[in-house]
Design an enzyme around this catalytic site. Structure first.
Site, PDB file in Angstrom:
ATOM      1  N   TYR A 240     -23.745 -79.790 -31.074  1.00 18.22           N
ATOM      2  CA  TYR A 240     -24.954 -79.101 -31.549  1.00 18.22           C
ATOM      3  C   TYR A 240     -25.126 -79.103 -33.070  1.00 18.22           C
ATOM      4  O   TYR A 240     -26.201 -79.404 -33.555  1.00 18.22           O
ATOM      5  CB  TYR A 240     -25.049 -77.654 -31.007  1.00 18.22           C
TER       6      TYR A 240
ATOM      7  N   THR B 114     -14.537 -79.996 -19.971  1.00 16.26           N
ATOM      8  CA  THR B 114     -15.952 -79.674 -19.721  1.00 16.26           C
ATOM      9  C   THR B 114     -16.233 -79.594 -18.225  1.00 16.26           C
ATOM     10  O   THR B 114     -17.038 -78.771 -17.772  1.00 16.26           O
ATOM     11  CB  THR B 114     -16.879 -80.748 -20.338  1.00 16.26           C
TER      12      THR B 114
ATOM     13  N   LYS C 169      -9.921 -89.763 -26.174  1.00 17.56           N
ATOM     14  CA  LYS C 169     -10.710 -89.968 -24.952  1.00 17.56           C
ATOM     15  C   LYS C 169     -12.074 -90.436 -25.418  1.00 17.56           C
ATOM     16  O   LYS C 169     -12.802 -89.710 -26.091  1.00 17.56           O
ATOM     17  CB  LYS C 169     -10.827 -88.667 -24.153  1.00 17.56           C
TER      18      LYS C 169
ATOM     19  N   TYR D  30     -11.848 -86.324 -28.560  1.00 16.28           N
ATOM     20  CA  TYR D  30     -12.737 -86.564 -27.414  1.00 16.28           C
ATOM     21  C   TYR D  30     -14.142 -86.827 -27.942  1.00 16.28           C
ATOM     22  O   TYR D  30     -14.802 -85.925 -28.448  1.00 16.28           O
ATOM     23  CB  TYR D  30     -12.699 -85.353 -26.477  1.00 16.28           C
TER      24      TYR D  30
ATOM     25  N   ILE E 200      -9.335 -90.347 -18.336  1.00 14.92           N
ATOM     26  CA  ILE E 200      -9.424 -88.942 -17.945  1.00 14.92           C
ATOM     27  C   ILE E 200     -10.675 -88.850 -17.082  1.00 14.92           C
ATOM     28  O   ILE E 200     -11.787 -89.048 -17.561  1.00 14.92           O
ATOM     29  CB  ILE E 200      -9.460 -88.005 -19.168  1.00 14.92           C
TER      30      ILE E 200
ATOM     31  N   ARG F  61     -23.010 -85.425 -24.783  1.00 11.89           N
ATOM     32  CA  ARG F  61     -22.944 -83.963 -24.720  1.00 11.89           C
ATOM     33  C   ARG F  61     -22.978 -83.309 -26.105  1.00 11.89           C
ATOM     34  O   ARG F  61     -23.446 -82.184 -26.239  1.00 11.89           O
ATOM     35  CB  ARG F  61     -21.668 -83.515 -23.984  1.00 11.89           C
TER      36      ARG F  61
END
Length: 293
Positions: free
Chosen positions: A112, A49, A167, A138, A209, A143
């Site tokens: 979303y 991202t 992650k 992840y 990360i 987000r």
């Protein structure tokens, strides 16, 4: 060799440098890659991202992956980000991108559409079964709009052979500890929160990360290695001065924050693609002030 061995330490979610005309600046990307490796980071992530993947065209993404492998030339492992909220499209992308030299695929949870926990499980199961490389889950609810529970993570880790790591960027320390308690031994768990990385390594994570390591590869990776070696006094000494940097980097937007740092360090142009905009002038001045110290 398990991912837990190969990807222990600091991975950097690379920014995508742009020229003034907003085309990809491959020369600057090469400079960034060299700086990360010289700084001692253990591995690199392309198309995360932080690389502004939502505003990159498909061909640009492919070109960035190809260039990254050529530039890295086997010096460190490379993880490729391949995620999305259309499972069928993610599966197609896994055969579209050149993944032969990738160590693993980092795949963000669907954003979303806010699937149920069962939906998240089935998405990752389908992606993992189609992937030629091990999958790193992840979880980034800030987000995606949906948290992946510890139970879902642990179920994937135990039941889906090609799911090899995680992650975790929920910021929920209890959830992190539950994952670390219940996961299989071989399963890689890394932090996705720069400011929490030291504490999460103390809880048992295998590294991080990082976004901040784009600007501080040596100091950040030294901190992570100290924490992994249980030398918390050294880790704290290295981490304390960076706390303010983490604040500045994430105050408005990622990667605008870290790009402002890297611009001031002479690594890249201070360019981002809409809808992301560069840091406001007041915050950028605060970055300059921090760096001057």
């Amino acid at each position: 060799m398990s991912l837990k061995t190969q990807l222990r330490g600091t991975g950097v979610a690379l920014v995508t440098p742009f020229k003034k005309d907003l085309s990809v600046d491959f020369d600057a990307l090469g400079k960034v890659i060299d700086a990360m490796i010289a700084g001692g980071v253990e591995y690199l992530i392309t198309l995360g991202t932080t690389g502004e993947t939502p505003t990159l065209e498909k061909q640009e993404k492919k070109d960035i992956v190809t260039y990254t492998f050529e530039k890295v030339a086997g010096r460190v492992p490379v993880v490729v980000g391949v995620g999305g909220n259309n499972t069928a499209e993610v599966i197609k992308d896994l055969s579209y991108f050149p993944l032969e030299k990738a160590t693993a695929v980092l795949s963000a949870a669907p954003y979303y559409n806010k699937p149920s926990q069962e939906g998240i499980f089935q998405h990752y199961k389908a992606v993992a079964e189609a992937s030629p490389k091990p999958i790193i889950l992840y979880n980034v609810p800030g987000r995606t709009g949906r948290n992946m529970s510890a139970a879902t993570t642990v179920r994937l880790a135990h039941e889906v052979a090609n799911v090899a790591g995680m992650k975790e960027a929920s910021g929920d320390m209890v959830q992190c500890m539950e994952i670390l308690r219940d996961k299989p031994d071989h399963f890689l768990v890394v932090s996705g929160d720069d400011a929490l990385a030291m504490a999460q390594i103390a809880c048992g994570m295998d590294g991080v990360i990082s976004v901040a390591a784009n600007a501080y590869p040596k100091q950040f990776s030294d901190m992570v290695r100290a924490a992994l070696n249980s030398d918390m006094a050294t880790a704290k000494k290295l981490n304390d001065p960076l706390l303010k940097a983490y604040d500045l980097m994430f105050a408005e937007n990622n990667p605008s924050g870290v790009k402002a740092f890297m611009f001031e360090q002479g690594l890249i142009q201070n360019e981002v693609r809409l809808p992301v905009v560069p840091l406001s002038s007041g915050l950028h001045d605060a970055v300059k002030k921090y760096l001057s110290k």
